[in-house]
Design a protein around this motif. Structure first.
Motif, PDB file in Angstrom:
ATOM      1  N   SER A   1       0.845  -1.189   0.000  1.00  0.00           N
ATOM      2  CA  SER A   1       0.000   0.000   0.000  1.00  0.00           C
ATOM      3  C   SER A   1       0.882   1.241   0.000  1.00  0.00           C
ATOM      4  O   SER A   1       1.807   1.356   0.807  1.00  0.00           O
ATOM      5  CB  SER A   1      -0.889   0.002   1.251  1.00  0.00           C
ATOM      6  OG  SER A   1      -1.570   1.234   1.343  1.00  0.00           O
TER       7      SER A   1
ATOM      8  N   ARG B   1       2.040   9.766  -2.533  1.00  0.00           N
ATOM      9  CA  ARG B   1       2.695  11.089  -2.553  1.00  0.00           C
ATOM     10  C   ARG B   1       3.734  11.192  -3.661  1.00  0.00           C
ATOM     11  O   ARG B   1       3.958  12.263  -4.196  1.00  0.00           O
ATOM     12  CB  ARG B   1       3.391  11.371  -1.228  1.00  0.00           C
ATOM     13  CG  ARG B   1       2.501  11.259  -0.021  1.00  0.00           C
ATOM     14  CD  ARG B   1       1.607  12.485   0.172  1.00  0.00           C
ATOM     15  NE  ARG B   1       0.565  12.195   1.131  1.00  0.00           N
ATOM     16  CZ  ARG B   1       0.714  12.299   2.438  1.00  0.00           C
ATOM     17  NH1 ARG B   1       1.851  12.708   2.938  1.00  0.00           N
ATOM     18  NH2 ARG B   1      -0.275  11.989   3.248  1.00  0.00           N
TER      19      ARG B   1
ATOM     20  N   PHE C   1      -6.415   4.991   3.987  1.00  0.00           N
ATOM     21  CA  PHE C   1      -7.491   4.068   4.361  1.00  0.00           C
ATOM     22  C   PHE C   1      -8.601   4.778   5.117  1.00  0.00           C
ATOM     23  O   PHE C   1      -9.661   4.211   5.335  1.00  0.00           O
ATOM     24  CB  PHE C   1      -6.925   2.961   5.253  1.00  0.00           C
ATOM     25  CG  PHE C   1      -5.898   2.098   4.577  1.00  0.00           C
ATOM     26  CD1 PHE C   1      -6.291   1.014   3.802  1.00  0.00           C
ATOM     27  CD2 PHE C   1      -4.546   2.368   4.701  1.00  0.00           C
ATOM     28  CE1 PHE C   1      -5.352   0.210   3.172  1.00  0.00           C
ATOM     29  CE2 PHE C   1      -3.600   1.576   4.076  1.00  0.00           C
ATOM     30  CZ  PHE C   1      -4.001   0.495   3.306  1.00  0.00           C
TER      31      PHE C   1
ATOM     32  N   HIS D   1       8.012   5.273   6.245  1.00  0.00           N
ATOM     33  CA  HIS D   1       9.289   5.957   6.478  1.00  0.00           C
ATOM     34  C   HIS D   1       9.524   6.205   7.970  1.00  0.00           C
ATOM     35  O   HIS D   1       8.566   6.398   8.719  1.00  0.00           O
ATOM     36  CB  HIS D   1       9.242   7.287   5.706  1.00  0.00           C
ATOM     37  CG  HIS D   1      10.541   7.971   5.599  1.00  0.00           C
ATOM     38  ND1 HIS D   1      10.960   8.914   6.520  1.00  0.00           N
ATOM     39  CD2 HIS D   1      11.540   7.858   4.699  1.00  0.00           C
ATOM     40  CE1 HIS D   1      12.154   9.356   6.169  1.00  0.00           C
ATOM     41  NE2 HIS D   1      12.526   8.728   5.058  1.00  0.00           N
TER      42      HIS D   1
ATOM     43  N   MET E   1       1.025   6.961  10.339  1.00  0.00           N
ATOM     44  CA  MET E   1       0.729   5.604   9.899  1.00  0.00           C
ATOM     45  C   MET E   1       1.226   4.518  10.848  1.00  0.00           C
ATOM     46  O   MET E   1       0.503   3.557  11.099  1.00  0.00           O
ATOM     47  CB  MET E   1       1.286   5.403   8.480  1.00  0.00           C
ATOM     48  CG  MET E   1       0.577   4.346   7.700  1.00  0.00           C
ATOM     49  SD  MET E   1      -1.216   4.436   7.902  1.00  0.00           S
ATOM     50  CE  MET E   1      -1.748   3.546   6.499  1.00  0.00           C
TER      51      MET E   1
ATOM     52  N   LYS F   1      17.632  15.211   8.016  1.00  0.00           N
ATOM     53  CA  LYS F   1      16.912  14.502   9.075  1.00  0.00           C
ATOM     54  C   LYS F   1      17.446  13.085   9.161  1.00  0.00           C
ATOM     55  O   LYS F   1      17.961  12.560   8.163  1.00  0.00           O
ATOM     56  CB  LYS F   1      15.410  14.529   8.826  1.00  0.00           C
ATOM     57  CG  LYS F   1      14.970  13.906   7.539  1.00  0.00           C
ATOM     58  CD  LYS F   1      13.474  14.091   7.386  1.00  0.00           C
ATOM     59  CE  LYS F   1      12.992  13.523   6.078  1.00  0.00           C
ATOM     60  NZ  LYS F   1      11.608  13.843   5.810  1.00  0.00           N
TER      61      LYS F   1
HETATM   62  P1  NAP Z   1       1.980   9.805   7.894  1.00  0.00           P
HETATM   63  O1  NAP Z   1       1.827  11.025   8.716  1.00  0.00           O
HETATM   64  O2  NAP Z   1       2.322   8.563   8.641  1.00  0.00           O
HETATM   65  O3  NAP Z   1       0.696   9.518   7.025  1.00  0.00           O
HETATM   66  C1  NAP Z   1      -0.307  10.464   6.746  1.00  0.00           C
HETATM   67  C2  NAP Z   1      -1.475   9.725   6.116  1.00  0.00           C
HETATM   68  O4  NAP Z   1      -1.114   9.255   4.818  1.00  0.00           O
HETATM   69  C3  NAP Z   1      -1.887   8.488   6.876  1.00  0.00           C
HETATM   70  O5  NAP Z   1      -2.725   8.795   7.947  1.00  0.00           O
HETATM   71  C4  NAP Z   1      -2.553   7.669   5.788  1.00  0.00           C
HETATM   72  O6  NAP Z   1      -3.870   8.138   5.506  1.00  0.00           O
HETATM   73  C5  NAP Z   1      -1.716   7.987   4.581  1.00  0.00           C
HETATM   74  N1  NAP Z   1      -0.665   6.977   4.389  1.00  0.00           N
HETATM   75  C6  NAP Z   1       0.616   6.998   4.843  1.00  0.00           C
HETATM   76  N2  NAP Z   1       1.279   5.912   4.448  1.00  0.00           N
HETATM   77  C7  NAP Z   1       0.422   5.183   3.718  1.00  0.00           C
HETATM   78  C8  NAP Z   1       0.520   3.939   3.039  1.00  0.00           C
HETATM   79  N3  NAP Z   1       1.664   3.262   3.013  1.00  0.00           N
HETATM   80  N4  NAP Z   1      -0.582   3.486   2.398  1.00  0.00           N
HETATM   81  C9  NAP Z   1      -1.747   4.182   2.416  1.00  0.00           C
HETATM   82  N5  NAP Z   1      -1.895   5.350   3.050  1.00  0.00           N
HETATM   83  C10 NAP Z   1      -0.832   5.847   3.690  1.00  0.00           C
HETATM   84  O7  NAP Z   1       3.112   9.980   6.788  1.00  0.00           O
HETATM   85  P2  NAP Z   1       3.615  11.274   5.974  1.00  0.00           P
HETATM   86  O8  NAP Z   1       4.795  11.818   6.672  1.00  0.00           O
HETATM   87  O9  NAP Z   1       2.447  12.158   5.657  1.00  0.00           O
HETATM   88  O10 NAP Z   1       4.165  10.547   4.674  1.00  0.00           O
HETATM   89  C11 NAP Z   1       3.307  10.043   3.661  1.00  0.00           C
HETATM   90  C12 NAP Z   1       3.963   8.847   3.032  1.00  0.00           C
HETATM   91  O11 NAP Z   1       5.263   9.197   2.553  1.00  0.00           O
HETATM   92  C13 NAP Z   1       4.164   7.692   4.010  1.00  0.00           C
HETATM   93  O12 NAP Z   1       3.908   6.466   3.349  1.00  0.00           O
HETATM   94  C14 NAP Z   1       5.617   7.790   4.395  1.00  0.00           C
HETATM   95  O13 NAP Z   1       6.136   6.533   4.718  1.00  0.00           O
HETATM   96  C15 NAP Z   1       6.246   8.351   3.133  1.00  0.00           C
HETATM   97  N6  NAP Z   1       7.451   9.152   3.376  1.00  0.00           N
HETATM   98  C16 NAP Z   1       7.465  10.066   4.369  1.00  0.00           C
HETATM   99  C17 NAP Z   1       8.605  10.792   4.618  1.00  0.00           C
HETATM  100  C18 NAP Z   1       8.665  11.797   5.718  1.00  0.00           C
HETATM  101  O14 NAP Z   1       9.747  12.339   5.948  1.00  0.00           O
HETATM  102  N7  NAP Z   1       7.590  12.074   6.419  1.00  0.00           N
HETATM  103  C19 NAP Z   1       9.740  10.585   3.821  1.00  0.00           C
HETATM  104  C20 NAP Z   1       9.698   9.644   2.797  1.00  0.00           C
HETATM  105  C21 NAP Z   1       8.541   8.933   2.599  1.00  0.00           C
HETATM  106  P3  NAP Z   1      -5.171   7.441   6.168  1.00  0.00           P
HETATM  107  O15 NAP Z   1      -5.163   7.869   7.602  1.00  0.00           O
HETATM  108  O16 NAP Z   1      -6.288   7.979   5.367  1.00  0.00           O
HETATM  109  O17 NAP Z   1      -5.006   5.954   6.028  1.00  0.00           O
END
Ligand code: NAP
Length: 252
Positions: free
Chosen positions: A36, A40, A56, A79, A85, A202
């Protein structure tokens, strides 16, 4: 109907794709693997197995998905800086009685010659970096980078995988779009070309983007390091190999 057990991987870190590829290769038809993605990244590299995209709807939505799709095992490979998540995954897995594992790579640790200054978040990192020099090389996400664009007193270069959602360039605020892995020689050349005073990053961990730390060390540059959010509940592992071992023990 197939007897395959069903694994859902929550993607977001590069280990998620490596895990999906390895799980499909190792367990074959015994395991149905779905990854899943939040959706982004515009052009994510596709993992082996099936892929679904989009949120979800919180922990309750994920719990409903686990039940509806009859998921047997959940691996949270989002991440290390994903804030929501990992907690949603823990709550949903408990509610749906699905065994869950957190896969989160080890953080970087400073070496003897390193000059690291820890920061709580991007705002804190900006203030600390501004106290150390004027020319900053920043490797944070697009949203976190936005506040660096609002400082005309600084000369800032931000490197991102994709520049979507990043603030517009202007004199003294530049964007570089590049995806790792990077090597030490080119990272050093870039820091020298930018005449950077400080590296702002970071603590993502992993090898693909660690060369900038070695380059900063070699040049004697300070590094403002944003620390990780609190870790998700156990069980946790740091490597794909350990996650595969967990899978094997669950499938035995
Ligand atoms: P987050 O705060 O953990 O997630 C925000 C929302 O995005 C979650 O509540 C969920 O929505 C949705 N989501 C996150 N991961 C998902 C997945 N694998 N499948 C389906 N929905 C997902 O994370 P974020 O910092 O906003 O980052 C978004 C995505 O980018 C994540 O998958 C994270 O691993 C990746 N990422 C983040 C970073 C960072 O520095 N933050 C860096 C690289 C990659 P719902 O509540 O509606 O399910």
């Amino acid at each position: 109907m197939s007897n395959a057990r069903r694994l859902l991987i929550l993607g977001g870190a590069m280990e998620a794709r490596r895990l999906a590829d390895a799980a499909v290769a190792q367990f074959g038809t015994a395991l149905d693997v779905e990854t899943s993605l939040a959706g982004r990244t515009r052009q994510p590299r596709a993992p082996a197995g099936r892929v679904r995209v989009g949120g979800f709807g919180g922990a309750a939505g994920l719990a409903a998905y686990l039940r509806d799709q009859r998921i047997d095992l959940l691996i949270d490979a989002t991440h290390p800086f994903a804030r929501r998540m990992p907690w949603n995954a823990a709550e949903a897995a408990e509610a749906a009685c699905v065994p869950r594992l957190r896969l989160e790579r080890a953080p970087w640790r400073p070496e003897a010659q390193d000059r690291w200054i820890e920061a709580a978040d991007a705002a804190d990192a900006l203030e600390r970096a501004a106290g150390l020099g004027r020319r900053l090389f920043v490797t944070l996400g697009a949203q976190e980078a936005a506040r660096f664009a609002e400082r005309p007193d600084l000369d800032v270069t931000v490197r991102l995988i994709e520049t979507d959602g990043a603030p517009a360039e202007r004199p003294g605020f530049r964007l570089i779009a590049a995806r790792g892995p990077f090597d030490e020689a080119s990272e050093r050349a870039l820091l020298e070309q930018l005449r950077a005073d400080v590296l702002v990053t970071k603590n993502s961990g992993g090898r693909a983007t660690a060369a900038k730390l070695a380059a900063a060390r070699a040049l004697g540059l300070p590094v403002v390091m944003v620390r990780r959010p609190p870790p998700a509940p156990a069980p946790r592992v740091e490597t794909v190999e350990a996650a595969l071992a967990w899978l094997a023990s669950r499938l035995a």
